[in-house]
Design an enzyme around this catalytic site. Structure first.
Site, PDB file in Angstrom:
ATOM      1  N   ARG A 200     -44.438  17.703 -36.848  1.00 30.17           N
ATOM      2  CA  ARG A 200     -45.290  18.013 -35.673  1.00 30.17           C
ATOM      3  C   ARG A 200     -45.048  17.042 -34.512  1.00 30.17           C
ATOM      4  O   ARG A 200     -45.964  16.716 -33.761  1.00 30.17           O
ATOM      5  CB  ARG A 200     -46.784  18.023 -36.052  1.00 30.17           C
ATOM      6  CG  ARG A 200     -47.132  19.029 -37.119  1.00 30.17           C
ATOM      7  CD  ARG A 200     -46.936  20.477 -36.676  1.00 30.17           C
ATOM      8  NE  ARG A 200     -47.145  21.376 -37.797  1.00 30.17           N
ATOM      9  CZ  ARG A 200     -46.163  21.853 -38.585  1.00 30.17           C
ATOM     10  NH1 ARG A 200     -44.892  21.551 -38.343  1.00 30.17           N
ATOM     11  NH2 ARG A 200     -46.434  22.649 -39.583  1.00 30.17           N
TER      12      ARG A 200
ATOM     13  N   SER B 116     -54.793  24.918 -37.458  1.00 29.80           N
ATOM     14  CA  SER B 116     -55.191  23.777 -38.305  1.00 29.80           C
ATOM     15  C   SER B 116     -55.635  22.653 -37.392  1.00 29.80           C
ATOM     16  O   SER B 116     -54.901  22.282 -36.469  1.00 29.80           O
ATOM     17  CB  SER B 116     -54.012  23.278 -39.140  1.00 29.80           C
ATOM     18  OG  SER B 116     -53.598  24.280 -39.997  1.00 29.80           O
TER      19      SER B 116
ATOM     20  N   GLU C 222     -54.891  17.665 -34.544  1.00 30.93           N
ATOM     21  CA  GLU C 222     -53.590  18.262 -34.205  1.00 30.93           C
ATOM     22  C   GLU C 222     -53.523  18.808 -32.772  1.00 30.93           C
ATOM     23  O   GLU C 222     -52.560  18.541 -32.060  1.00 30.93           O
ATOM     24  CB  GLU C 222     -53.220  19.353 -35.213  1.00 30.93           C
ATOM     25  CG  GLU C 222     -51.834  19.894 -34.928  1.00 30.93           C
ATOM     26  CD  GLU C 222     -51.276  20.848 -35.960  1.00 30.93           C
ATOM     27  OE1 GLU C 222     -51.252  20.502 -37.142  1.00 30.93           O
ATOM     28  OE2 GLU C 222     -50.861  21.945 -35.558  1.00 30.93           O
TER      29      GLU C 222
END
Ligand SMILES: Cc1cc2nc3c(=O)[nH]c(=O)nc-3n(C[C@H](O)[C@H](O)[C@H](O)COP(=O)(O)OP(=O)(O)OC[C@H]3O[C@@H](n4cnc5c(N)ncnc54)[C@H](O)[C@@H]3O)c2cc1C
Length: 299
Positions: A173, A223, A294
Protein backbone atom coordinates in the site's frame (compact mmCIF):
# COMPACT_ATOMS: atom_id res chain seq x y z
CA UNK A 1 -8.24 32.46 -2.95
CA UNK A 2 -6.71 34.33 -5.87
CA UNK A 3 -7.39 32.29 -8.97
CA UNK A 4 -7.83 33.35 -12.62
CA UNK A 5 -10.99 31.45 -13.51
CA UNK A 6 -11.16 32.96 -16.99
CA UNK A 7 -7.71 31.59 -17.74
CA UNK A 8 -8.58 28.15 -16.35
CA UNK A 9 -11.75 28.03 -18.48
CA UNK A 10 -9.75 29.11 -21.53
CA UNK A 11 -7.42 26.13 -21.03
CA UNK A 12 -10.40 23.79 -21.42
CA UNK A 13 -11.47 22.99 -17.88
CA UNK A 14 -14.90 22.30 -16.45
CA UNK A 15 -15.05 24.06 -13.07
CA UNK A 16 -17.57 23.41 -10.32
CA UNK A 17 -17.74 26.26 -7.83
CA UNK A 18 -18.26 25.61 -4.09
CA UNK A 19 -18.51 21.91 -4.72
CA UNK A 20 -19.31 19.53 -1.81
CA UNK A 21 -16.68 16.80 -1.91
CA UNK A 22 -19.08 14.31 -0.34
CA UNK A 23 -20.51 14.09 -3.87
CA UNK A 24 -17.15 12.70 -5.01
CA UNK A 25 -16.15 10.24 -2.26
CA UNK A 26 -17.40 6.69 -1.87
CA UNK A 27 -17.92 7.20 1.89
CA UNK A 28 -20.10 10.25 1.10
CA UNK A 29 -18.28 12.58 3.49
CA UNK A 30 -16.37 15.75 2.62
CA UNK A 31 -16.71 19.53 2.86
CA UNK A 32 -16.82 22.23 0.22
CA UNK A 33 -13.93 23.06 -2.06
CA UNK A 34 -14.06 26.53 -3.66
CA UNK A 35 -13.12 25.10 -7.08
CA UNK A 36 -13.45 21.54 -8.37
CA UNK A 37 -11.55 21.53 -11.65
CA UNK A 38 -11.98 18.84 -14.29
CA UNK A 39 -9.43 19.12 -17.13
CA UNK A 40 -10.77 17.65 -20.39
CA UNK A 41 -7.47 16.13 -21.58
CA UNK A 42 -4.07 15.11 -20.26
CA UNK A 43 -2.43 18.18 -21.81
CA UNK A 44 -5.03 20.48 -20.22
CA UNK A 45 -4.40 18.70 -16.90
CA UNK A 46 -0.65 19.44 -17.26
CA UNK A 47 -1.27 23.08 -18.24
CA UNK A 48 -3.61 23.49 -15.28
CA UNK A 49 -1.04 22.00 -12.91
CA UNK A 50 1.55 24.42 -14.32
CA UNK A 51 -0.71 27.37 -13.58
CA UNK A 52 -1.65 26.16 -10.09
CA UNK A 53 1.93 25.46 -9.06
CA UNK A 54 3.31 28.67 -10.55
CA UNK A 55 0.69 30.62 -8.60
CA UNK A 56 1.26 28.65 -5.37
CA UNK A 57 -2.41 27.67 -5.10
CA UNK A 58 -3.16 24.88 -2.57
CA UNK A 59 -4.45 21.87 -4.46
CA UNK A 60 -5.23 18.16 -4.20
CA UNK A 61 -5.73 15.50 -6.85
CA UNK A 62 -8.80 13.27 -6.81
CA UNK A 63 -9.39 10.09 -8.77
CA UNK A 64 -12.43 8.03 -7.80
CA UNK A 65 -12.55 9.28 -4.18
CA UNK A 66 -12.58 5.67 -2.94
CA UNK A 67 -9.72 6.05 -0.51
CA UNK A 68 -10.41 9.47 0.95
CA UNK A 69 -11.76 10.79 4.20
CA UNK A 70 -12.33 14.54 4.00
CA UNK A 71 -13.14 17.09 6.70
CA UNK A 72 -16.73 18.45 6.61
CA UNK A 73 -15.58 22.07 6.87
CA UNK A 74 -15.07 24.53 4.03
CA UNK A 75 -11.70 23.60 2.57
CA UNK A 76 -8.88 25.90 1.60
CA UNK A 77 -7.67 23.99 -1.42
CA UNK A 78 -8.84 23.45 -4.98
CA UNK A 79 -9.34 19.93 -6.25
CA UNK A 80 -8.21 18.65 -9.63
CA UNK A 81 -10.09 15.64 -10.91
CA UNK A 82 -8.60 13.08 -13.29
CA UNK A 83 -12.02 11.73 -14.31
CA UNK A 84 -11.77 12.71 -18.00
CA UNK A 85 -8.31 11.16 -18.43
CA UNK A 86 -9.58 7.85 -19.70
CA UNK A 87 -7.69 7.25 -22.96
CA UNK A 88 -5.89 3.95 -23.45
CA UNK A 89 -4.14 1.92 -26.12
CA UNK A 90 -3.30 -1.71 -26.43
CA UNK A 91 -0.32 -3.12 -28.31
CA UNK A 92 -0.22 -6.92 -28.07
CA UNK A 93 0.16 -7.54 -24.30
CA UNK A 94 1.09 -3.96 -23.34
CA UNK A 95 -1.70 -1.73 -22.09
CA UNK A 96 -1.00 2.00 -21.81
CA UNK A 97 -3.69 3.96 -20.03
CA UNK A 98 -4.32 7.42 -18.69
CA UNK A 99 -4.85 7.57 -14.95
CA UNK A 100 -8.50 8.61 -14.70
CA UNK A 101 -9.86 5.34 -16.02
CA UNK A 102 -11.55 3.20 -13.36
CA UNK A 103 -9.16 0.37 -12.45
CA UNK A 104 -12.06 -2.10 -12.51
CA UNK A 105 -12.89 -1.05 -16.09
CA UNK A 106 -9.27 -1.69 -17.06
CA UNK A 107 -9.62 -5.24 -15.77
CA UNK A 108 -12.59 -5.76 -18.15
CA UNK A 109 -10.66 -4.24 -21.08
CA UNK A 110 -7.83 -6.70 -20.37
CA UNK A 111 -10.25 -9.62 -20.12
CA UNK A 112 -12.03 -8.74 -23.40
CA UNK A 113 -8.61 -8.92 -25.08
CA UNK A 114 -7.71 -12.27 -23.46
CA UNK A 115 -5.08 -10.60 -21.33
CA UNK A 116 -4.40 -11.78 -17.80
CA UNK A 117 -2.83 -9.91 -14.87
CA UNK A 118 -5.58 -7.46 -13.93
CA UNK A 119 -8.15 -9.94 -12.62
CA UNK A 120 -7.36 -8.96 -9.01
CA UNK A 121 -8.53 -5.40 -9.73
CA UNK A 122 -12.11 -6.32 -10.60
CA UNK A 123 -14.36 -4.61 -8.08
CA UNK A 124 -11.67 -2.30 -6.65
CA UNK A 125 -13.35 1.13 -6.80
CA UNK A 126 -11.41 4.17 -7.99
CA UNK A 127 -9.04 5.18 -10.76
CA UNK A 128 -5.77 3.86 -12.11
CA UNK A 129 -4.03 6.93 -10.58
CA UNK A 130 -5.42 6.13 -7.12
CA UNK A 131 -4.43 2.47 -7.55
CA UNK A 132 -0.85 3.50 -8.39
CA UNK A 133 -0.79 5.88 -5.41
CA UNK A 134 -1.79 3.09 -2.98
CA UNK A 135 -0.26 0.16 -4.85
CA UNK A 136 -3.80 -1.19 -4.66
CA UNK A 137 -4.17 -4.92 -4.43
CA UNK A 138 -6.51 -7.76 -3.60
CA UNK A 139 -6.58 -11.54 -3.50
CA UNK A 140 -2.83 -11.96 -4.02
CA UNK A 141 -2.36 -9.40 -6.82
CA UNK A 142 -1.22 -5.79 -6.70
CA UNK A 143 -0.34 -2.97 -9.06
CA UNK A 144 3.41 -3.45 -8.60
CA UNK A 145 3.10 -6.90 -10.24
CA UNK A 146 2.04 -5.47 -13.60
CA UNK A 147 3.13 -1.80 -13.91
CA UNK A 148 6.41 -1.33 -15.77
CA UNK A 149 6.58 2.47 -15.97
CA UNK A 150 4.57 5.59 -15.23
CA UNK A 151 4.45 8.91 -17.02
CA UNK A 152 4.29 11.56 -14.30
CA UNK A 153 4.30 15.31 -13.76
CA UNK A 154 7.19 16.46 -11.57
CA UNK A 155 5.93 19.27 -9.33
CA UNK A 156 9.42 20.59 -8.58
CA UNK A 157 10.81 20.61 -12.15
CA UNK A 158 7.37 21.34 -13.64
CA UNK A 159 7.78 18.88 -16.47
CA UNK A 160 6.65 15.38 -17.38
CA UNK A 161 9.00 12.46 -16.92
CA UNK A 162 8.98 8.68 -17.18
CA UNK A 163 9.44 6.80 -13.91
CA UNK A 164 10.64 3.25 -14.47
CA UNK A 165 9.35 0.58 -12.11
CA UNK A 166 12.53 0.59 -9.96
CA UNK A 167 11.84 4.24 -9.14
CA UNK A 168 8.21 3.77 -8.15
CA UNK A 169 9.15 2.53 -4.62
CA UNK A 170 6.23 0.12 -4.54
CA UNK A 171 5.62 -1.66 -1.26
CA UNK A 172 2.53 -2.81 0.69
CA UNK A 173 0.00 0.00 0.00
CA UNK A 174 2.92 2.35 -0.72
CA UNK A 175 4.39 4.09 -3.75
CA UNK A 176 6.52 7.08 -4.62
CA UNK A 177 3.34 9.08 -5.33
CA UNK A 178 2.71 9.34 -1.57
CA UNK A 179 5.86 11.51 -1.35
CA UNK A 180 3.89 14.19 -3.31
CA UNK A 181 6.54 15.18 -5.82
CA UNK A 182 4.97 13.32 -8.74
CA UNK A 183 1.45 13.17 -10.14
CA UNK A 184 0.82 10.20 -12.37
CA UNK A 185 -0.54 10.84 -15.86
CA UNK A 186 -0.47 7.44 -17.54
CA UNK A 187 0.94 3.98 -16.90
CA UNK A 188 2.33 1.11 -18.92
CA UNK A 189 0.99 -2.26 -17.81
CA UNK A 190 2.45 -5.60 -18.81
CA UNK A 191 -0.12 -8.39 -19.20
CA UNK A 192 0.03 -11.87 -20.71
CA UNK A 193 -2.17 -13.88 -23.05
CA UNK A 194 -4.49 -16.39 -21.45
CA UNK A 195 -7.69 -18.18 -22.34
CA UNK A 196 -10.57 -15.69 -21.95
CA UNK A 197 -12.79 -18.22 -20.14
CA UNK A 198 -10.15 -18.69 -17.43
CA UNK A 199 -9.88 -14.92 -16.95
CA UNK A 200 -13.67 -14.49 -16.88
CA UNK A 201 -14.11 -17.28 -14.33
CA UNK A 202 -11.43 -15.81 -12.07
CA UNK A 203 -13.04 -12.36 -12.23
CA UNK A 204 -16.48 -13.80 -11.51
CA UNK A 205 -15.11 -15.71 -8.51
CA UNK A 206 -13.41 -12.60 -7.09
CA UNK A 207 -16.48 -10.39 -7.64
CA UNK A 208 -18.68 -12.90 -5.84
CA UNK A 209 -16.22 -13.02 -2.92
CA UNK A 210 -16.40 -9.24 -2.64
CA UNK A 211 -20.19 -9.15 -2.59
CA UNK A 212 -20.27 -11.96 -0.05
CA UNK A 213 -17.67 -10.50 2.33
CA UNK A 214 -17.84 -6.70 1.95
CA UNK A 215 -20.64 -4.28 2.91
CA UNK A 216 -20.94 -2.93 -0.64
CA UNK A 217 -24.53 -1.86 0.00
CA UNK A 218 -23.26 0.99 2.24
CA UNK A 219 -20.95 3.93 1.52
CA UNK A 220 -17.42 3.27 2.81
CA UNK A 221 -13.78 3.90 2.00
CA UNK A 222 -12.96 0.18 1.86
CA UNK A 223 -10.76 -1.45 4.51
CA UNK A 224 -10.25 1.27 7.05
CA UNK A 225 -6.91 0.12 8.50
CA UNK A 226 -3.71 -1.16 6.95
CA UNK A 227 -2.45 -4.53 8.12
CA UNK A 228 0.29 -3.75 10.67
CA UNK A 229 2.05 -7.00 9.66
CA UNK A 230 1.31 -9.63 7.00
CA UNK A 231 -0.35 -12.18 9.31
CA UNK A 232 -2.42 -9.67 11.33
CA UNK A 233 -5.98 -9.61 10.00
CA UNK A 234 -7.54 -6.35 11.14
CA UNK A 235 -11.19 -7.23 10.40
CA UNK A 236 -11.01 -10.54 12.29
CA UNK A 237 -9.27 -8.82 15.21
CA UNK A 238 -11.91 -6.09 15.48
CA UNK A 239 -14.63 -8.72 15.28
CA UNK A 240 -13.01 -10.74 18.11
CA UNK A 241 -12.99 -7.59 20.23
CA UNK A 242 -16.78 -7.46 19.92
CA UNK A 243 -16.80 -4.18 18.01
CA UNK A 244 -18.96 -5.28 15.06
CA UNK A 245 -21.95 -2.95 14.85
CA UNK A 246 -20.38 -0.44 17.27
CA UNK A 247 -21.24 3.06 16.12
CA UNK A 248 -20.68 6.75 16.75
CA UNK A 249 -23.35 8.86 15.10
CA UNK A 250 -23.97 7.31 11.69
CA UNK A 251 -20.44 5.86 11.47
CA UNK A 252 -20.54 2.13 12.18
CA UNK A 253 -18.20 -0.85 12.26
CA UNK A 254 -19.74 -3.04 9.57
CA UNK A 255 -21.57 -6.13 10.76
CA UNK A 256 -20.54 -7.88 7.56
CA UNK A 257 -16.79 -7.07 7.65
CA UNK A 258 -15.37 -5.46 10.80
CA UNK A 259 -12.45 -3.96 8.84
CA UNK A 260 -14.90 -1.56 7.16
CA UNK A 261 -16.37 1.59 8.67
CA UNK A 262 -19.64 2.34 6.91
CA UNK A 263 -21.70 5.51 6.62
CA UNK A 264 -25.25 4.61 7.66
CA UNK A 265 -26.66 7.86 6.31
CA UNK A 266 -25.31 11.11 7.59
CA UNK A 267 -21.98 10.25 9.21
CA UNK A 268 -19.76 13.20 10.01
CA UNK A 269 -16.01 13.30 9.51
CA UNK A 270 -15.60 13.58 13.28
CA UNK A 271 -17.80 10.51 13.95
CA UNK A 272 -15.60 8.43 11.66
CA UNK A 273 -12.35 9.72 13.16
CA UNK A 274 -13.65 9.13 16.72
CA UNK A 275 -14.76 5.61 15.83
CA UNK A 276 -11.38 4.85 14.26
CA UNK A 277 -9.57 6.20 17.34
CA UNK A 278 -11.71 4.01 19.61
CA UNK A 279 -10.84 0.92 17.52
CA UNK A 280 -7.14 1.84 17.51
CA UNK A 281 -7.14 2.24 21.28
CA UNK A 282 -8.79 -1.14 21.96
CA UNK A 283 -6.54 -2.96 19.48
CA UNK A 284 -3.43 -1.37 21.04
CA UNK A 285 -4.57 -2.33 24.56
CA UNK A 286 -5.41 -5.95 23.71
CA UNK A 287 -2.88 -6.78 20.99
CA UNK A 288 -0.15 -4.14 21.32
CA UNK A 289 -0.46 -3.26 17.61
CA UNK A 290 -0.63 0.28 16.26
CA UNK A 291 -3.20 0.44 13.49
CA UNK A 292 -2.73 2.96 10.71
CA UNK A 293 -5.75 4.41 8.92
CA UNK A 294 -5.68 3.39 5.24
CA UNK A 295 -7.68 6.17 3.53
CA UNK A 296 -5.96 9.51 2.95
CA UNK A 297 -7.25 12.17 5.30
CA UNK A 298 -7.78 15.69 3.94
CA UNK A 299 -8.19 18.14 6.82
C1 LIG B 1 -15.82 -0.88 -1.23
C2 LIG B 1 -14.35 -0.63 -1.38
C3 LIG B 1 -13.48 -1.70 -1.59
C4 LIG B 1 -12.11 -1.49 -1.73
N1 LIG B 1 -11.30 -2.58 -1.96
C5 LIG B 1 -9.98 -2.36 -2.10
C6 LIG B 1 -9.10 -3.47 -2.36
O1 LIG B 1 -9.51 -4.62 -2.48
N2 LIG B 1 -7.78 -3.20 -2.48
C7 LIG B 1 -7.27 -1.94 -2.37
O2 LIG B 1 -6.06 -1.76 -2.51
N3 LIG B 1 -8.07 -0.89 -2.15
C8 LIG B 1 -9.40 -1.06 -2.00
N4 LIG B 1 -10.21 0.00 -1.77
C9 LIG B 1 -9.62 1.35 -1.64
C10 LIG B 1 -9.60 2.12 -2.99
O3 LIG B 1 -10.48 1.54 -3.90
C11 LIG B 1 -8.19 2.12 -3.59
O4 LIG B 1 -7.24 2.65 -2.70
C12 LIG B 1 -8.15 2.90 -4.91
O5 LIG B 1 -6.92 2.65 -5.50
C13 LIG B 1 -8.36 4.40 -4.70
O6 LIG B 1 -8.36 5.03 -5.97
P1 LIG B 1 -9.09 6.43 -6.18
O7 LIG B 1 -8.91 6.81 -7.60
O8 LIG B 1 -10.45 6.37 -5.68
O9 LIG B 1 -8.18 7.37 -5.28
P2 LIG B 1 -8.69 8.67 -4.51
O10 LIG B 1 -9.47 8.23 -3.33
O11 LIG B 1 -9.33 9.61 -5.44
O12 LIG B 1 -7.32 9.27 -4.03
C14 LIG B 1 -6.51 8.57 -3.09
C15 LIG B 1 -5.13 9.25 -3.06
O13 LIG B 1 -4.52 9.06 -4.34
C16 LIG B 1 -4.10 10.32 -4.84
N5 LIG B 1 -4.17 10.29 -6.30
C17 LIG B 1 -5.23 9.92 -7.07
N6 LIG B 1 -4.89 10.01 -8.37
C18 LIG B 1 -3.61 10.45 -8.41
C19 LIG B 1 -2.70 10.74 -9.46
N7 LIG B 1 -3.04 10.61 -10.76
N8 LIG B 1 -1.44 11.14 -9.14
C20 LIG B 1 -1.07 11.28 -7.83
N9 LIG B 1 -1.89 11.03 -6.80
C21 LIG B 1 -3.15 10.61 -7.09
C22 LIG B 1 -5.06 11.33 -4.25
O14 LIG B 1 -4.50 12.63 -4.24
C23 LIG B 1 -5.22 10.78 -2.85
O15 LIG B 1 -4.14 11.19 -2.06
C24 LIG B 1 -11.59 -0.19 -1.64
C25 LIG B 1 -12.45 0.90 -1.45
C26 LIG B 1 -13.82 0.67 -1.34
C27 LIG B 1 -14.74 1.86 -1.16
Amino acid sequence: MNIDLKYLYSLGNTILINEPLKMHTTIKVGGITPYYIIPKTKQIFINTLDYIIENKINFKIIGGGANLLINDDTLNFVVLSTEYLTGYSLNENILISEVGIPISRLSYIAMENSLSGLEFAVGIPGSLGGALFMNAGAYGGQMSDIVTEVEAYDIIERKTIILKKELLNFNYRKSIFQERRYISLSAKINLYKKDITNIKNKMKELSEKRWEKQPLEFPSAGSFFKRPKPDFYVGTTIEKLGLKGFSIGDAEVSNKHAGFIINKGNAKFEDIINLAEKIKKVVKEKYGEDLEIEPEIWW
